[in-house]
Motif scaffolding. Sequence first.
Motif, PDB file in Angstrom:
ATOM      1  N   ILE A 248       0.867  -1.178   0.000  1.00  0.00           N
ATOM      2  CA  ILE A 248       0.000   0.000   0.000  1.00  0.00           C
ATOM      3  C   ILE A 248       0.904   1.229   0.000  1.00  0.00           C
ATOM      4  O   ILE A 248       1.689   1.429   0.931  1.00  0.00           O
ATOM      5  N   GLN A 249       0.828   2.017  -1.061  1.00  0.00           N
ATOM      6  CA  GLN A 249       1.627   3.240  -1.150  1.00  0.00           C
ATOM      7  C   GLN A 249       0.849   4.369  -0.478  1.00  0.00           C
ATOM      8  O   GLN A 249      -0.187   4.800  -0.969  1.00  0.00           O
ATOM      9  N   PHE A 250       1.329   4.817   0.666  1.00  0.00           N
ATOM     10  CA  PHE A 250       0.625   5.842   1.428  1.00  0.00           C
ATOM     11  C   PHE A 250       0.884   7.223   0.812  1.00  0.00           C
ATOM     12  O   PHE A 250       2.038   7.630   0.647  1.00  0.00           O
ATOM     13  N   THR A 251      -0.190   7.916   0.486  1.00  0.00           N
ATOM     14  CA  THR A 251      -0.122   9.247  -0.115  1.00  0.00           C
ATOM     15  C   THR A 251      -1.116  10.154   0.616  1.00  0.00           C
ATOM     16  O   THR A 251      -2.027   9.668   1.306  1.00  0.00           O
TER      17      THR A 251
ATOM     18  N   ASP B  26      -3.666  11.705  -0.347  1.00  0.00           N
ATOM     19  CA  ASP B  26      -5.075  11.574  -0.732  1.00  0.00           C
ATOM     20  C   ASP B  26      -5.629  10.174  -0.494  1.00  0.00           C
ATOM     21  O   ASP B  26      -6.756   9.861  -0.891  1.00  0.00           O
ATOM     22  N   LEU B  27      -4.864   9.321   0.172  1.00  0.00           N
ATOM     23  CA  LEU B  27      -5.331   7.956   0.461  1.00  0.00           C
ATOM     24  C   LEU B  27      -6.447   8.002   1.506  1.00  0.00           C
ATOM     25  O   LEU B  27      -6.345   8.710   2.506  1.00  0.00           O
TER      26      LEU B  27
ATOM     27  N   ASP C 114      -9.597   2.865   1.076  1.00  0.00           N
ATOM     28  CA  ASP C 114      -8.586   2.365   0.140  1.00  0.00           C
ATOM     29  C   ASP C 114      -7.713   1.297   0.784  1.00  0.00           C
ATOM     30  O   ASP C 114      -7.011   0.555   0.083  1.00  0.00           O
ATOM     31  N   ILE C 115      -7.749   1.229   2.110  1.00  0.00           N
ATOM     32  CA  ILE C 115      -6.940   0.261   2.844  1.00  0.00           C
ATOM     33  C   ILE C 115      -7.766  -0.942   3.283  1.00  0.00           C
ATOM     34  O   ILE C 115      -7.413  -2.089   3.016  1.00  0.00           O
TER      35      ILE C 115
ATOM     36  N   THR D  29       0.562   9.984   4.816  1.00  0.00           N
ATOM     37  CA  THR D  29      -0.896  10.037   4.760  1.00  0.00           C
ATOM     38  C   THR D  29      -1.430  10.656   6.043  1.00  0.00           C
ATOM     39  O   THR D  29      -0.804  10.534   7.099  1.00  0.00           O
TER      40      THR D  29
ATOM     41  N   THR E 171      -6.337   8.384   7.916  1.00  0.00           N
ATOM     42  CA  THR E 171      -6.044   7.173   7.154  1.00  0.00           C
ATOM     43  C   THR E 171      -5.079   6.271   7.919  1.00  0.00           C
ATOM     44  O   THR E 171      -5.209   5.046   7.884  1.00  0.00           O
TER      45      THR E 171
END
Length: 320
Positions: free
Chosen positions: A76-79, A81-82, A86-87, A119, A123
């Motif tokens: 999971i690439q944490f950004t 806007d996550l 999404d998780i 993030t 999130t």
Amino acid sequence: MPFSNDIEAADALHESFTSIKKEISQIVIGQDEVIKSVLISIFSNGHCLLVGVPGLAKTLLVQTVASVLDLDFNRIQFTPDLMPSDIIGAEILGEDRHFKFIKGPVFSNIILADEINRTPPKTQAALLEAMQERSVTAAGHRHVLPNPFFVLATQNPIEQEGTYPLPEAQLDRFMFNILLGYPSFEDELSIVKNTTGNIQTPLRKIINAEQIQFFQKLIRAIPVTDNVLEYAVKLAAKTRPGTALSTAEVNSYVSWGAGPRASQFLVLGAKCHAAISGKYSPDIEDVQAVAEAILRHRIVRNYRAEAEGLSVEQIIRNLF
């Protein structure tokens, strides 16, 4: 796994650890202590936070561990806007006009939470229940995660722009906070040699999910003498300023100390460290071997410590 007694099972754990570490070291060069700590965390049923500058094979390490242990793996690439959904996943309206739960990437054995501090806290908090309860709740329904389940998160200590510090409650869920350093000249030479040609090293799958769960139960069954148990609990208690066991240095330089979860992890980590070292019961040296990685993210220095350049690691070593 059929073993005639616990000693035979402990020997099997020692042999498995040696084989796993050797296999991973073919791909991840010069990070022996890091590999050891990650494996201790996995056999202790804990989570890891890997902190290091870019290019130190944090992501490669997690992928290699998942491959050698024959476990399902999701990244999971944490950004910024996550979103939590999404998780963990979300409820959607199906064609039959009924809601159904679509599982998110957290439903896997090993989760690589890449750059977890990029993030927002909302999130980040989506992982709290997953890391502690091994389950997630969506629309009032509890969904159990696969077993075994590990979160191996990475964090870049340099770039602070666009990052969100991990809350203390989130940090406390991680068993280990592992710092990755630069490789030595010889190790970097081997890395460059192995990664700039056409050589591909095939990996063997050493153990599976069922065997990992067996070894996790074995670790908990390892006996601990009272003096080692007391040492671990006192070590955690000494980090708490203003208490009966705190030292003068802790009272002067620490704002907050480690909680009871640290004591639990110190004992579990010492048990596993002893087992993979070929011993059948931990001693004080085993507690000390895992103490820095367990305590460093649970001790909050005050301004005086920062001004005088006193590191958390120095404070921990002085407690020994």
